[in-house]
Design an enzyme around this catalytic site. Structure first.
Site, PDB file in Angstrom:
ATOM      1  N   GLY A 147      43.563  48.939  34.710  1.00 24.21           N
ATOM      2  CA  GLY A 147      44.499  48.221  33.918  1.00 24.21           C
ATOM      3  C   GLY A 147      46.036  48.287  34.046  1.00 24.21           C
ATOM      4  O   GLY A 147      46.294  48.411  35.504  1.00 24.21           O
ATOM      5  N   THR A 162      33.934  43.073  35.092  1.00 23.78           N
ATOM      6  CA  THR A 162      34.636  43.934  34.227  1.00 23.78           C
ATOM      7  C   THR A 162      35.953  44.671  35.065  1.00 23.78           C
ATOM      8  O   THR A 162      35.740  44.684  36.118  1.00 23.78           O
ATOM      9  CB  THR A 162      33.765  45.415  34.114  1.00 23.78           C
ATOM     10  OG1 THR A 162      32.705  44.878  33.731  1.00 23.78           O
ATOM     11  CG2 THR A 162      34.268  46.249  33.135  1.00 23.78           C
ATOM     12  N   LEU A 163      37.101  44.478  34.725  1.00 17.01           N
ATOM     13  CA  LEU A 163      38.424  44.632  34.969  1.00 17.01           C
ATOM     14  C   LEU A 163      38.197  46.084  35.803  1.00 17.01           C
ATOM     15  O   LEU A 163      37.973  47.055  35.138  1.00 17.01           O
ATOM     16  CB  LEU A 163      39.388  44.705  34.152  1.00 17.01           C
ATOM     17  CG  LEU A 163      40.802  44.603  34.659  1.00 17.01           C
ATOM     18  CD1 LEU A 163      41.256  43.355  35.328  1.00 17.01           C
ATOM     19  CD2 LEU A 163      41.780  45.006  33.722  1.00 17.01           C
ATOM     20  N   ASP A 164      38.574  45.967  37.206  1.00 18.83           N
ATOM     21  CA  ASP A 164      38.836  47.192  38.117  1.00 18.83           C
ATOM     22  C   ASP A 164      37.702  47.977  38.247  1.00 18.83           C
ATOM     23  O   ASP A 164      37.740  49.362  38.268  1.00 18.83           O
ATOM     24  CB  ASP A 164      39.959  47.979  37.344  1.00 18.83           C
ATOM     25  CG  ASP A 164      41.425  47.247  37.363  1.00 18.83           C
ATOM     26  OD1 ASP A 164      41.463  46.432  38.311  1.00 18.83           O
ATOM     27  OD2 ASP A 164      41.976  47.548  36.706  1.00 18.83           O
ATOM     28  N   ASP A 165      36.554  47.313  37.954  1.00 24.04           N
ATOM     29  CA  ASP A 165      35.372  48.101  37.752  1.00 24.04           C
ATOM     30  C   ASP A 165      34.319  47.894  39.116  1.00 24.04           C
ATOM     31  O   ASP A 165      33.091  48.477  39.188  1.00 24.04           O
ATOM     32  CB  ASP A 165      34.662  47.921  36.433  1.00 24.04           C
ATOM     33  CG  ASP A 165      33.445  48.965  36.476  1.00 24.04           C
ATOM     34  OD1 ASP A 165      33.761  50.058  36.755  1.00 24.04           O
ATOM     35  OD2 ASP A 165      32.414  48.413  36.043  1.00 24.04           O
TER      36      ASP A 165
END
Lengths: 284, 284, 284, 284
Positions: free
Chosen positions: B201, B226-229
């Protein structure tokens, strides 16, 4: 080994601090061996570690506090005085995995760690032989379900009896109670087998493996009320690849754990760690 | 540069796989230059990258799929074929921070990255001069509040027009929509300025500074919904101390970001990355 | 632990090698667990390590050489066959510094090193207690001036008597004779306390300190006729600063020595090392 | 940026030094921002860097030397005074490989390096475009066989004309004459593409490849009369494997060279380097 005194200070930063401290020490004929200071620009804080030879120092250490009080008050210092001859008394807590214990005891015996280790405490009998070999009394205090309070009571008794001032959790897999922790503020060192804050809590290597990280880590830190959230003392990492299975992570991790915990213990013993704002300054 | 083909395979592990593939290639007179295989013991998976010289290969690549189909079906393979002469066409997305862009363009021009870069896309005009210097067309597509859809529409138009197959987010500070990401599965590379999964994040360096970590990191990964995943491609860390202020973290971090992103791009271009189970195998 | 066979091969590179080996193994019902090959483009060399499960393998290992001979001859292979159950028999040689010895014995006892250690040999009595603790027979063979030949004669007698196939010099501070070394080609592992080829020979930490290097290192390598010149197996480094005195270098160095020697021993035991052109390939 | 003064001192260690310096600065109303001192126990040397804010400092810097002289003489100090606003004037020397040049110019333009770069000097025309892009005048001074003296004469002329005080050899492949070097004592920074003292001299990557090392390195150092023997400022290493061919070493090496040279330049500019006994202290 030299007979030295170590003064650790933090206070609001202001003009004249270095001169005030240096003049005080000089006025008592101190020969400064090391001095390191740090200004935290964001918090306008002054942090210092100064170590001097006690052989010509003409102030009795019992009277240090009274003599230093005017300066300490004027600059609103938080400070503590340590000496190299007053060796810290460490209790090592361990469960079944004994690699950190074996590493610490070897370093202790070979002179790398200038401390006393009056006892090892464990909730399992497994690590007794290695403690026996290094002639450190081993106390097996099982922790049965619902019996954590009773176990802590017995542990505290032992710690008092042996005048222990510091606890080193060398892969001790029990969570200590809030009350227990509160008795040893900034005096309980732990090693967590991940690169905190990633993978705090249980089974970090398994989760690192599942996430597919390219480096695994280990972290030594002070224990506080909140699990895995205390001030970080040291961290290190090792590279892994797709060829490494979970077993390999565990093995590489053991070497990381030994490294970060033993460095933390050495810095602690040498009074190199200063805590503020839930962070550590390591005066190296 | 040699004219080679690269075959990437993953399938359930079983006896005879290596022989089947090796015999198929040999029967078409392939001279294998590199072969690397990996068995994931936990998932009973077989993963392989094999690269061969095309100069004596007697099977037309257009017909490869048909010829290879019996083997692929028998072993339930997922596979793809790449060639060294079909250079990937990358679009680099950037916002204001241009260190990763400058680094990638230098490496591209000096021959370190065998790809085409038909364009740079940015929501700011700032990085235009460096793109101009390397003679890469620069497209400024502002993203105004409420205008993300329109911006993505224009971006997609450009990407199609330039036959771009891969996106590199070189510190592009906008979050791409789910639909946009879905168009480029395993074809969008991002750099995140932390050691994921720690500090995913926003503002990771600030949070790393506040937490008092002793190492900072950077991560290159594929972008997923999914963010940064997404699957991690590469990570690296740098040591920091109490002497490092936030500004120093940002600076050390820039060097980490350049390193992990440029390695990811090179491995991608050389078809060294195989994704499975949200993890990557890097055939080095 | 699985019962596996490991085949290590090097030969001139040519078409059909992988297929020939894979077909041979498949024809005897081998289930390949790991295979790693490497082409040295400059020397046109093919190097391979392949490991397979012996449970369904239908060729008696005693007859392997005869069955494999046609392929080996056709491709002019140098090869050797190892098995996971035939645990190497290591003798550890040590002088006064026992940190590498203690580290190896701990790893051995905890199951990290799958080998036999029938004895420890030393020119000093100092390390006996740690060997005793791990129940490894300790043989004190002093080396007096002019008595090196006699000492080596006694050592060889012991090594034969204990059917030792491999020597690990864990900070053994005596130089072995040319004849002695010739008896154990690629079977003597040493750790040198510098980043070779820098500071070969005596007192490397002192010389590193005097030169003002910013990193110190350690190297594990095979012993050959020429001092500190054998094939390098592993190296590692640690950062030092002006704050580190000679004593600190020695201490950081000890941790490096343990790391590079224990990795070398593990790779040796797992038959991951292939030597050619005075270099090593480590099949990881 | 703050307007600060930096005082660098080394002298025989003795009691009262810190107090003397702190009192002197306080007496002129200095607000100390950073102070770092180091005692070299073996040589009984005291080394210090102290930086203070000039805004309230009531001593004119032109008069500093006279005012400070009594203390300096009493303690037999070697000292120098620098200020943050007097930006060093660097000339960058380059040959054909321009990766270090491009890296330094990018860092300079982005504000990471607080110095002036009035010119780039090269014995080849190749790097002109990148210098042009960053608007740094580029002087092509060919060095023909037998013409080194003439080339140095022209270089010196340019350096004087541009009031250059410091030279950065960013992969400049010519050896400077003894006379030339003598004009810039501790003012010529070089990067050598090996982990010194290993592989000093020509073609270090080739020799590292042939020796089979497991890590390659790069070193930034001051140039002295003896080739590759000056005080080391910074070193770093990267891991290589048998999969890395010579070409890969060169590429990994370029990243190391950029890293160690740019750090050296930054520390130089920030007056963090103190040389004694052919070694450097880096006040970080």
């Amino acid at each position: 080994m030299r007979n030295t005194a170590i003064l650790l200070i933090h206070c609001p930063d202001q003009r004249g601090l270095v001169a005030a401290i240096a003049n005080f020490l000089l006025s008592h004929n101190a020969n400064i061996l090391h001095a390191d200071q740090h200004q935290d620009g964001e918090r306008i804080l002054f942090l210092m570690r100064v170590e001097w030879d006690l052989s010509d120092f003409n102030l009795d250490l019992a009277g240090f506090g009274k003599a230093f009080a005017p300066i300490a008050e004027r600059y609103r210092m938080e400070w503590r005085l340590e000496t190299s001859i007053a060796r810290p008394r460490l209790a090592i807590f361990v469960s079944k995995y004994d690699h950190c214990l074996a590493d610490l005891l070897y370093r202790h015996q070979s002179g790398e760690l200038s401390c006393e280790i009056p006892l090892v405490v464990s909730n399992h009998p497994d690590a007794r032989p290695i403690a026996d070999f290094y002639r450190i009394p081993y106390h097996h205090i099982p922790v049965i379900p619902g019996g954590a309070d009773e176990a802590e009571r017995r542990q505290l008794e032992l710690l008092e009896q042996h005048q222990v001032d510091t606890l080193v959790l060398a892969r001790y897999m029990q969570i200590l109670s809030r009350d227990f922790v509160a008795r040893y503020p900034q005096r309980i060192l732990n090693v967590h087998h991940s690169f905190l804050p990633a993978f705090s809590g249980a089974r970090p290597y398994h989760r690192a493996f599942d996430r597919g990280v390219k480096l695994i880590g280990a972290t030594s830190h002070y224990v506080t009320e909140t699990l895995d959230d205390g001030p970080i003392i040291e961290q290190d990492v090792a590279r892994i690849s797709h060829r490494d299975q979970l077993e390999d992570l565990l093995q590489k991790g053991r070497d990381l754990e030994k490294a970060v915990l033993s460095r933390a213990v050495r810095w602690y013993i040498e009074h190199r760690i200063l805590v503020y704002a839930n962070k550590t300054v390591i005066f190296d």
